[in-house]
Scaffold this motif. Sequence first.
Motif, PDB file in Angstrom:
ATOM      1  N   UNK A  71     -42.116   6.285  -0.506  1.00  0.00           N
ATOM      2  CA  UNK A  71     -41.307   7.631   0.146  1.00  0.00           C
ATOM      3  C   UNK A  71     -40.206   7.391  -0.234  1.00  0.00           C
ATOM      4  N   UNK A  72     -39.503   6.574   0.347  1.00  0.00           N
ATOM      5  CA  UNK A  72     -37.883   5.859   0.917  1.00  0.00           C
ATOM      6  C   UNK A  72     -37.843   5.899  -0.661  1.00  0.00           C
ATOM      7  N   UNK A  73     -37.578   5.160  -1.814  1.00  0.00           N
ATOM      8  CA  UNK A  73     -37.602   5.653  -2.968  1.00  0.00           C
ATOM      9  C   UNK A  73     -37.578   7.131  -3.744  1.00  0.00           C
ATOM     10  N   UNK A  74     -38.267   7.529  -3.266  1.00  0.00           N
ATOM     11  CA  UNK A  74     -37.734   9.044  -4.054  1.00  0.00           C
ATOM     12  C   UNK A  74     -36.854   9.957  -2.809  1.00  0.00           C
ATOM     13  N   UNK A  75     -36.990   9.180  -2.030  1.00  0.00           N
ATOM     14  CA  UNK A  75     -36.018  10.646  -0.667  1.00  0.00           C
ATOM     15  C   UNK A  75     -34.405   9.642  -1.612  1.00  0.00           C
ATOM     16  N   UNK A  76     -34.158   8.380  -1.954  1.00  0.00           N
ATOM     17  CA  UNK A  76     -33.150   8.353  -2.433  1.00  0.00           C
ATOM     18  C   UNK A  76     -32.968   8.561  -3.743  1.00  0.00           C
ATOM     19  N   UNK A  77     -33.846   9.108  -4.729  1.00  0.00           N
ATOM     20  CA  UNK A  77     -33.418   9.855  -5.978  1.00  0.00           C
ATOM     21  C   UNK A  77     -33.423  11.481  -5.452  1.00  0.00           C
ATOM     22  N   UNK A  78     -33.617  12.077  -4.328  1.00  0.00           N
ATOM     23  CA  UNK A  78     -33.568  13.285  -4.403  1.00  0.00           C
ATOM     24  C   UNK A  78     -32.488  13.253  -3.188  1.00  0.00           C
ATOM     25  N   UNK A  79     -31.596  12.297  -2.461  1.00  0.00           N
ATOM     26  CA  UNK A  79     -30.866  12.303  -2.130  1.00  0.00           C
ATOM     27  C   UNK A  79     -29.522  12.484  -2.773  1.00  0.00           C
ATOM     28  N   UNK A  80     -29.378  11.349  -3.849  1.00  0.00           N
ATOM     29  CA  UNK A  80     -28.540  10.856  -4.872  1.00  0.00           C
ATOM     30  C   UNK A  80     -28.066  12.244  -6.084  1.00  0.00           C
ATOM     31  N   UNK A  81     -29.495  12.866  -5.982  1.00  0.00           N
ATOM     32  CA  UNK A  81     -29.873  13.159  -7.437  1.00  0.00           C
ATOM     33  C   UNK A  81     -28.776  14.793  -6.811  1.00  0.00           C
ATOM     34  N   UNK A  82     -29.236  14.908  -5.067  1.00  0.00           N
ATOM     35  CA  UNK A  82     -28.319  16.614  -4.780  1.00  0.00           C
ATOM     36  C   UNK A  82     -26.486  15.823  -4.481  1.00  0.00           C
ATOM     37  N   UNK A  83     -26.007  14.781  -4.751  1.00  0.00           N
ATOM     38  CA  UNK A  83     -24.885  14.709  -4.508  1.00  0.00           C
ATOM     39  C   UNK A  83     -24.266  13.962  -5.759  1.00  0.00           C
ATOM     40  N   UNK A  84     -25.170  14.647  -7.277  1.00  0.00           N
ATOM     41  CA  UNK A  84     -24.583  14.292  -8.505  1.00  0.00           C
ATOM     42  C   UNK A  84     -23.342  15.010  -8.676  1.00  0.00           C
ATOM     43  N   UNK A  85     -22.066  14.725  -9.712  1.00  0.00           N
ATOM     44  CA  UNK A  85     -21.339  16.083 -10.005  1.00  0.00           C
ATOM     45  C   UNK A  85     -22.091  16.833 -10.979  1.00  0.00           C
ATOM     46  N   UNK A  86     -21.160  18.140 -10.345  1.00  0.00           N
ATOM     47  CA  UNK A  86     -22.319  19.165 -10.948  1.00  0.00           C
ATOM     48  C   UNK A  86     -21.740  18.966 -13.041  1.00  0.00           C
ATOM     49  N   UNK A  87     -20.956  17.906 -13.475  1.00  0.00           N
ATOM     50  CA  UNK A  87     -20.968  18.249 -14.605  1.00  0.00           C
ATOM     51  C   UNK A  87     -22.395  17.372 -15.667  1.00  0.00           C
ATOM     52  N   UNK A  88     -22.668  16.823 -14.985  1.00  0.00           N
ATOM     53  CA  UNK A  88     -24.455  16.058 -14.961  1.00  0.00           C
ATOM     54  C   UNK A  88     -25.152  16.693 -15.437  1.00  0.00           C
ATOM     55  N   UNK A  89     -25.231  17.419 -14.613  1.00  0.00           N
ATOM     56  CA  UNK A  89     -26.254  18.645 -14.480  1.00  0.00           C
ATOM     57  C   UNK A  89     -25.512  19.553 -15.350  1.00  0.00           C
ATOM     58  N   UNK A  90     -24.376  19.957 -16.443  1.00  0.00           N
ATOM     59  CA  UNK A  90     -23.237  20.678 -17.353  1.00  0.00           C
ATOM     60  C   UNK A  90     -24.309  20.143 -18.627  1.00  0.00           C
ATOM     61  N   UNK A  91     -24.018  19.217 -18.521  1.00  0.00           N
ATOM     62  CA  UNK A  91     -24.582  18.365 -19.929  1.00  0.00           C
ATOM     63  C   UNK A  91     -25.651  18.343 -19.925  1.00  0.00           C
ATOM     64  N   UNK A  92     -26.786  18.075 -19.063  1.00  0.00           N
ATOM     65  CA  UNK A  92     -28.405  18.436 -19.681  1.00  0.00           C
ATOM     66  C   UNK A  92     -28.737  19.770 -20.066  1.00  0.00           C
ATOM     67  N   UNK A  93     -28.068  20.629 -18.810  1.00  0.00           N
ATOM     68  CA  UNK A  93     -28.074  21.655 -19.185  1.00  0.00           C
ATOM     69  C   UNK A  93     -27.888  22.322 -20.709  1.00  0.00           C
ATOM     70  N   UNK A  94     -26.750  21.682 -20.895  1.00  0.00           N
ATOM     71  CA  UNK A  94     -26.243  21.626 -23.000  1.00  0.00           C
ATOM     72  C   UNK A  94     -27.455  21.433 -23.963  1.00  0.00           C
ATOM     73  N   UNK A  95     -27.326  20.416 -22.437  1.00  0.00           N
ATOM     74  CA  UNK A  95     -28.761  19.706 -24.566  1.00  0.00           C
ATOM     75  C   UNK A  95     -29.812  20.583 -24.052  1.00  0.00           C
ATOM     76  N   UNK A  96     -30.496  21.008 -23.565  1.00  0.00           N
ATOM     77  CA  UNK A  96     -31.953  21.839 -23.183  1.00  0.00           C
ATOM     78  C   UNK A  96     -31.187  22.873 -24.302  1.00  0.00           C
ATOM     79  N   UNK A  97     -30.316  23.760 -24.747  1.00  0.00           N
ATOM     80  CA  UNK A  97     -29.142  24.629 -25.229  1.00  0.00           C
ATOM     81  C   UNK A  97     -29.102  24.500 -26.719  1.00  0.00           C
ATOM     82  N   UNK A  98     -29.286  23.041 -27.075  1.00  0.00           N
ATOM     83  CA  UNK A  98     -29.417  22.677 -28.490  1.00  0.00           C
ATOM     84  C   UNK A  98     -30.747  22.926 -29.438  1.00  0.00           C
TER      85      UNK A  98
END
Length: 495
Positions: free
Chosen positions: A435-462
């Motif tokens: 439970x606490x591992x998933x909580x850590x993953x959830x909060x870390x993902x929430x505070x990741x910079x927008x550019x990380x999500x943007x790069x993943x999205x651009x990869x999927x677009x290709x």
Amino acid sequence: MFDIEKILSHVLYDPKDPVLFNSAFFLYFFAFFLLCYQLVAHNQRGRVWVFTIFSLYLFYKACNEYVLLVILSAIVDFNLSRWINDLKTPWKRKWLLAFSIVINVGVLFYFKYTNFFIGIMNDLSVGHFTPIHVLLPIGISFYTFENLSYTIDVYRKEIKPVTNFMDYLFFLSFFPKLMMGPIVRAADFLPQIYKPYHLTKEDVGRGLFLIMGGLFKKVVISDFIYQNFVQYIFDDPSRHTGIECLMGVYGYALVIYCDFSGYSDMAIGIARWMGFVVPPNFDKPYRSSSITEFWRRWHISLSSWLKDYIYIPLGGNRKGKFRQQVNLMLTMLIGGFWHGANWNFIFWGGMHGGALAVDKVWIKWQKARTFLKTNTVAAKLWKLGGILFTFHFVCFCWIFFESKTFGDSWTLIHQVAFDFQGNLWKDLLTGYTAVFILMAIGYIAHFLPYKVEFKLEKYLEKLPVWASIVVMVAFIWCIIQVKTTEPMIPIYFRF
């Protein structure tokens, strides 16, 4: 031979088998829908009819005969909006608008608030009334607000009413957002109906990113944390120590965010694949440094609706500071009441309304502090302090939002304040490691910079279409392996 009874059990309404985006039924439904939709993709009327029929069927699967409410409300507001638009006499237009508001709010009131007020009258000894047995139709709060905004916008002459009834029914029943939002404005959605269907790589990539991210947030993080930890805390907080209760609150903050934003992301992603752009409903709200910013990032479609159709008509900030604070309080009280006929929701809305009123004064004070306008360490620390304070205030309010009664809310708070037992943290981590591992993953993902999500999205677009399908199938297979045995009904199905 085909087992007719078994087939019918899958295609007909079953109250024990809820329709969820992550259910096996929805995968088959969506695959068949995609096939039919592609056959009529370049025919505007065909798209409207196919989408509407599938949407109404899915809603029937979710709540049986209450699908008729969607159709009936579409008939009423489609005609009322046209009459309002055609009339020239101001008082007649106002009366028709008032009639539309009364009809929509009246239906919502009957299903959602009748027993609440019956309970109040019984408590006040006004009389003894027997509560009525009525089920709350799924999605009624969302499509009622869409109806209201459409008619009001027509009255304000901000949009022209549609002339084809099927177009309006399509807008209202659009299945990605019908049961849990976002609350979509007709002005944003209706013009897209008449545009040619054209799916770009950006649409495919963005849709895939949102659907996969939404599934992960909902199924992996929210469902697991709630069913394996949070629900135990809120079911009976008196049985748990303060540190357990506190971590349960932190867990619930992540659960409700991942549950609702995950469903919203899936809805927006599915819409994107169909050629429709639905505005985002969440923008990493726990990164907010003030409660005002939080409400710009949390449930954006509801926040903007309350602002445009409650707060501003009440006077907004145009009638002085005191009146502005009163308007904020009233708006958030209504927002709390919208969530449910329960004093806890009203109290939750009141706390947020009071915080917004105080925040207006606080923001003015901060603007006069020159050191906050610089990019110094002090300014960054101040913002960090604002984020921590806002997050904990929101978490405190979530206690009342999730608890079944006021008593349970105060019991949980009492445990945190007077029976904390922080020395048990190692035992807690050992007992709920996953439970606490998933909580850590959830909060870390929430505070990741927008550019990380943007790069993943651009990869999927290709990715080519076939690769996107492979990625999606593989991801869904992985989700199935880790999801909880019993599907968790989305939190906002209640509203």
